[in-house]
Design a protein around this motif. Structure first.
Motif, short mmCIF file in Angstrom:
data_model
loop_
_atom_site.label_atom_id
_atom_site.label_comp_id
_atom_site.label_asym_id
_atom_site.label_seq_id
_atom_site.Cartn_x
_atom_site.Cartn_y
_atom_site.Cartn_z
N ASP A 127 44.66 38.05 48.17
CA ASP A 127 45.53 39.01 48.84
C ASP A 127 44.69 40.21 49.26
O ASP A 127 43.96 40.78 48.43
N ALA A 128 44.79 40.59 50.53
CA ALA A 128 43.97 41.67 51.07
C ALA A 128 44.83 42.80 51.58
O ALA A 128 45.93 42.59 52.08
N ARG A 133 40.89 43.71 47.42
CA ARG A 133 41.10 42.27 47.32
C ARG A 133 41.59 41.93 45.90
O ARG A 133 41.06 42.43 44.91
N TYR A 134 42.62 41.06 45.85
CA TYR A 134 43.16 40.58 44.58
C TYR A 134 43.25 39.05 44.65
O TYR A 134 43.68 38.49 45.66
N ALA A 135 42.85 38.39 43.57
CA ALA A 135 42.94 36.93 43.53
C ALA A 135 42.98 36.47 42.09
O ALA A 135 42.38 37.10 41.21
N THR A 194 36.61 45.48 45.82
CA THR A 194 36.75 46.16 47.11
C THR A 194 35.65 45.70 48.05
O THR A 194 34.53 45.39 47.62
N GLU A 195 35.98 45.64 49.34
CA GLU A 195 35.00 45.31 50.36
C GLU A 195 34.66 46.53 51.22
O GLU A 195 34.14 46.39 52.33
N VAL A 196 34.92 47.71 50.70
CA VAL A 196 34.61 48.96 51.38
C VAL A 196 33.40 49.60 50.70
O VAL A 196 33.47 49.93 49.51
N CYS A 230 31.79 45.09 46.97
CA CYS A 230 31.16 46.41 46.98
C CYS A 230 31.29 47.06 45.60
O CYS A 230 31.66 46.41 44.63
N GLY A 231 30.99 48.35 45.55
CA GLY A 231 31.06 49.03 44.26
C GLY A 231 30.00 48.55 43.30
O GLY A 231 30.22 48.48 42.08
N ASP A 232 28.82 48.18 43.85
CA ASP A 232 27.70 47.72 43.01
C ASP A 232 28.08 46.48 42.23
O ASP A 232 27.71 46.31 41.08
#
Length: 246
Positions: A127-128, A133-135, A194-196, A230-232
Motif C-alpha cells: 500500500d502506497a 509504503r506498507y506491506a 519510505t521512498e522519499v 530510504c532512511g538509510d
C-alpha cells in the motif's frame, strides 16, 4: 559493499547475517547461520553466492527433505499467495486446507517454534501513499505439523548484483504475542518504509530480494522484494500477528 568473484564475498555477507541474528533473535544460538537448513558463512567456504542465488551456498551442502528446491531468481519457497508458488517449478506448501493462525490459549502447552525449513515467505500487497509504503511480510506453515511464531524476523536487503544493502529493521513498540500456525496457516509482520530521500540522501538504493530470518532461527529464506528503501535502509516492523493481511 565491494563485490568479488571469489570466496571472500561469502564471509562478507555472512558477517551481515550474523549481525542481523544478534539483533533480531530472541534466543541466542551457537549454530552457524544457515540457508534453508544448509550451514553457510564459515571461513573456508569456497562456493561464492552467485547472482540470482540459484546455487547452494556451500558446496555439497545437504538440503533437508522438507525444504523446497531453490527456484531460479532466488525465490526460495516464496509464494505469491497462500497456496500458489511464486516461481515455475517451485514446490507447493504441504497439501492441507489453510487454517487461520490462532494465538496460543492461556494454560495450554504451546507447540514448538516454526523452523525455517517448515516455512514459506512472501511480501504481500504494498500500500502506497505520500512516499510511505506498507506491506505484510507473510510466513506460512507448509509442513504437516503445528508450530508457533513469536516476535520479530531478521531482514537483509539484497541488490540485483547479489550484494547486501544496508538494512535497519526497527521494532515498533508493540507487545509480541505467540501465533500458533496449523498446516497451511499464515502469520504476518507489518513492514513500513519510505521512498522519499531524507537528510543527505539524494537517491535510495534499489533492492531486488529480501533475506528473511524467521524469529529465533539461524537459517533464512530469500524472496523477491523490489523496492527503494530510504532512511538509510530503515524498515519498521510489528511483531507476528495471525493471518496474511494487514
Amino acid at each position: 559493499m565491494r563485490r568479488s568473484n571469489g570466496a571472500g564475498r561469502l564471509p562478507a555477507l555472512s558477517m551481515v547475517v550474523a549481525g542481523v541474528l544478534m539483533a533480531s533473535a530472541a534466543c541466542g544460538s551457537a549454530t552457524p547461520v544457515q540457508r534453508n537448513g544448509s550451514p553457510v558463512g564459515t571461513a573456508g567456504d569456497a562456493a561464492p553466492i552467485a547472482a540470482g542465488d540459484a546455487a547452494p551456498i556451500t558446496a555439497g551442502g545437504a538440503r533437508p527433505a522438507d525444504t523446497a528446491p531453490i527456484a531460479a531468481g532466488g525465490a526460495v519457497t516464496a509464494t505469491t499467495g497462500d497456496a500458489a508458488p511464486a516461481a515455475a517449478g517451485e514446490a507447493r506448501p504441504a497439501d492441507a486446507a489453510p487454517a487461520a493462525g490462532v494465538a496460543a490459549l492461556p494454560g495450554t502447552a504451546a507447540p514448538g517454534r516454526c523452523r525455517t525449513g517448515a516455512l514459506s515467505a512472501r511480501v504481500g500487497r504494498v500500500d502506497a501513499g505520500a512516499g510511505q509504503r506498507y506491506a505484510p511480510l507473510v510466513l506460512t506453515n507448509r509442513s504437516s505439523g503445528t508450530c508457533r511464531v513469536y516476535g520479530f524476523p531478521g531482514l537483509v536487503m539484497i541488490d540485483r548484483g547479489g550484494d547486501a544493502l544496508r538494512t535497519r529493521p526497527r521494532r515498533e513498540n508493540v507487545r509480541p504475542q505467540g501465533v500458533t500456525l496449523r498446516p497451511g496457516a499464515s502469520a504476518h509482520f507489518r513492514m513500513h518504509w519510505t521512498e522519499v530521500p531524507s537528510g543527505r540522501e539524494t537517491t535510495c538504493p534499489a533492492a531486488a530480494r529480501l533475506m528473511v530470518i524467521p524469529p529465533d532461527e539461524t537459517a533464512y529464506l530469500t524472496i523477491p522484494f523490489t523496492a527503494r528503501v530510504c532512511g538509510d535502509g530503515r524498515i519498521d516492523l510489528t511483531p507476528a500477528a495471525p493471518g496474511a493481511r494487514l
